[in-house]
Scaffold this motif. Structure first.
Motif, mmCIF file in Angstrom:
data_model
loop_
_atom_site.group_PDB
_atom_site.id
_atom_site.type_symbol
_atom_site.label_atom_id
_atom_site.label_comp_id
_atom_site.label_asym_id
_atom_site.label_seq_id
_atom_site.Cartn_x
_atom_site.Cartn_y
_atom_site.Cartn_z
ATOM 1 N N GLY A 21 -2.451 2.947 -0.810
ATOM 2 C CA GLY A 21 -3.767 2.906 -0.572
ATOM 3 C C GLY A 21 -4.721 1.744 0.519
ATOM 4 N N SER A 24 -5.181 -1.689 -1.083
ATOM 5 C CA SER A 24 -4.235 -2.026 -2.242
ATOM 6 C C SER A 24 -3.766 -3.702 -2.156
ATOM 7 N N THR A 53 -14.198 4.787 -5.768
ATOM 8 C CA THR A 53 -12.870 4.540 -4.960
ATOM 9 C C THR A 53 -12.398 3.375 -5.527
ATOM 10 N N GLN A 57 -8.365 3.216 -6.993
ATOM 11 C CA GLN A 57 -7.339 2.296 -6.429
ATOM 12 C C GLN A 57 -6.738 1.360 -7.372
#
Length: 114
Positions: A21, A24, A53, A57
């Motif tokens: 991601g 991330s 979003t 994530q």
């Protein structure tokens, strides 16, 4: 000839797939000092990030076992995210990434072609 699947065999491929991601690593950094609530995470993101979003994530990181979602049964609802046991081990990686990132930033400032 079929190429071998390296996930779960090669540490670099495994780490890359788990941390795919865009945000991330930054989310892991934000959680490295302790639990953080969803809205606080969203406020601390460097760019405008939609609720959807960030939620997506976080779900991926939770599914991969890197973070833990704790929901408190109260009104208004409260949810905190924190690093899991394996996620806490990533703090060492974050430290090395920070050091390298700072060195690279210095390098960028010395380049004449930028």
């Amino acid at each position: 000839m079929e190429k071998p699947e390296l996930f779960g065999i090669c540490p670099y491929v495994t780490a890359q797939k788990v941390l795919t991601g865009k945000w991330s690593i930054y989310i892991m950094y934000l959680l490295s000092d302790g639990p953080v609530r969803f809205n606080e995470l969203q406020r601390r993101m460097p760019e405008e990030m939609t609720h959807t979003t960030l939620s997506r994530q976080l779900k991926v990181l939770e599914r991969e076992g890197l973070i833990v979602r704790k929901e408190y049964q109260q009104i208004p609802p409260k949810v905190e995210y924190s690093l899991s046991e394996i996620g806490i081990k990533f703090k060492e990686v974050l430290s090395v990434l920070e050091e390298w990132g700072n060195e690279y930033i210095q390098y960028l400032h010395t380049r004449k072609d930028i």
